[in-house]
Design a protein around this motif. Structure first.
Motif, short mmCIF file in Angstrom:
data_model
loop_
_atom_site.label_atom_id
_atom_site.label_comp_id
_atom_site.label_asym_id
_atom_site.label_seq_id
_atom_site.Cartn_x
_atom_site.Cartn_y
_atom_site.Cartn_z
N HIS A 297 11.79 2.09 51.66
CA HIS A 297 12.43 3.41 51.59
C HIS A 297 13.60 3.46 52.57
O HIS A 297 13.66 2.65 53.49
N THR A 298 14.49 4.44 52.35
CA THR A 298 15.39 4.82 53.43
C THR A 298 15.07 6.26 53.77
O THR A 298 14.58 7.00 52.93
N HIS B 207 10.55 5.69 45.07
CA HIS B 207 11.21 6.64 44.15
C HIS B 207 11.56 5.97 42.82
O HIS B 207 10.86 5.10 42.36
N ARG C 26 4.85 0.48 54.79
CA ARG C 26 6.00 1.15 54.21
C ARG C 26 7.09 1.15 55.28
O ARG C 26 6.85 1.58 56.41
N GLU D 193 18.88 6.62 47.62
CA GLU D 193 17.82 5.79 48.18
C GLU D 193 17.21 4.88 47.12
O GLU D 193 17.00 3.69 47.35
ZN LIG Z 1 11.78 7.58 50.33
#
Ligand SMILES: [Zn+2]
Length: 389
Positions: A257-258, A184, A324, A202
């Motif tokens: 990522h979260t 993001h 990821r 995030e």
């Molecule tokens: Zn994400």
């Protein structure tokens, strides 16, 4: 040409039924006379039209006839090449495209048209197989595809060689290039959770993780590149993130990522690598995903949501082991409570560094999960030794 329609009889109907049978749309034992356009044939024609995006009228006019004609080609029956200005169209082209997509080559959409993108993907496949990269699919290229067979665990031949390259390079981390991709950013904050006067996003959390990772890796003699800064003007698309890693010749790609879910009870860590539902996978990507996942679970106690194969652009287009990681659910009060603690984030970072180090140990010299002391790696580098253990 007058459309061939239900009730018609004759050799044209026999031919149509033959193609439909070959496509498994009609049973191979005919339900009625072989040359009769019966109700079953009409149903099959409709199903065929539906599958090809044609107007569904159950009759065989010029357009449907062309599509049926293209559908009779089986992969290997003719040489395929990028013909100009009338491109080759057919079921064989679609099979080839699907096969290439499965192996991670970029053919765009499997549209059954042998265009320039398909030709380029074939050339790349040929190059990686040591064939003359002319971009056409003749007997040698077919032979190479057949030898890889359906078993291609390991995906692209390039990936199979990747494992070799890693084995031969020895266990040193020093001098590697790792690209870390905080997800993001810019106008896209990812998962956002308000928390009293605070607001957890995030994009901020994963950028913090990425910076910590950068520090740890750099201390181990690893070159690190982040795909974005803390506050980029816009959100970089995944395709460009993959291209960046490719252009840097990265050895490893890690996207951070979260996760988020409407149900606050959803929690845990999951890691993704390139692969399809039918078992085609990037062997090295899968191994890295397994190591990252196990190290994080062992060192943080986050719930184990396991590793999964995905065909996402980010994983498909990167030309190095790529994973990821979704390190916990920001929407879970339990996970969030852990993630907002910087010391906890350091544990995640240590886990990822340990996993990448283990990637470079030969399998027979691998060590138990959770056993690598990352600070020892740093000490070894500081002492001028190559980090081997
Ligand atoms: Zn994400």
């Amino acid at each position: 040409m007058r459309p061939i329609r239900p009730g018609d009889r004759g050799p044209a109907v026999t031919e149509i039924r033959g193609v439909l049978t070959g496509l498994d749309l009609l049973p191979s034992a005919p339900t009625g006379d072989d040359d009769e356009f019966d109700a079953a044939t009409e149903r099959a024609v409709r199903a065929f039209q539906q599958s090809r995006g044609l107007s569904v009228d159950g009759r065989v006019g010029a357009e449907t006839w062309c599509a049926l004609d293209a559908a009779r080609w089986r992969l290997g029956a003719r040489t395929l090449y990028h013909a100009v200005p009338e491109p080759l169209i057919g079921e064989d082209v679609r099979s080839l495209q699907e096969r290439l997509l499965e192996m991670g080559y970029d053919v765009g959409r499997a549209d059954a048209i042998y265009g320039v993108r398909t030709s380029r993907a074939v050339a790349q496949f040929q190059r990686e197989m040591g064939l003359k990269p002319d971009g056409s699919c003749g007997p040698y290229t077919m032979g190479a595809l057949r030898r890889l067979g359906r078993k291609v665990v390991g995906g692209r031949p390039q990936w199979l060689r990747e494992s070799d390259a890693i084995r031969q390079a020895g266990p040193a981390l020093v001098g590697r290039t790792v690209v870390i991709d905080p997800g993001h950013g810019g106008t896209d904050p990812g998962v956002v959770v308000p928390d009293g006067p605070l607001r957890w996003t995030e994009s901020d959390l994963v950028h913090d993780l990425a910076s910590r990772l950068e520090g740890r890796f750099a201390a181990s003699g690893v070159r690190v590149q982040l795909t974005r800064g803390p506050a980029p003007g816009s959100c970089l698309p995944d395709v460009e993130r993959a291209q960046l890693a490719n252009s840097l010749g990265a050895d490893v790609f890690i996207s951070l990522h979260t996760d988020g879910h409407a149900n606050p009870e959803a929690e845990g860590v999951a890691t993704y690598h390139y692969g399809t539902d039918n078992g085609v996978t990037s062997a090295t990507g899968e191994r890295l995903a397994g190591l990252v996942q196990r190290e994080i679970v062992a060192r943080t106690g986050l719930r184990d949501c396991r590793t999964h194969a995905k065909t996402w652009d980010l994983l498909r287009l990167t030309r190095m082991p790529a994973v990821r990681v979704e390190v916990g659910y920001l929407t879970s009060p339990a996970d969030r409570g852990l993630l907002v603690d910087p010391r906890f984030r350091d544990r995640i970072v240590e886990a990822i560094v340990a996993a990448v180090q283990r990637m470079y140990f030969p399998v027979e010299r691998d060590v138990p999960t959770g056993s690598i002391d990352v600070s020892e790696l740093r000490a070894a580098v500081a002492a001028g030794r190559v980090a081997t253990a």
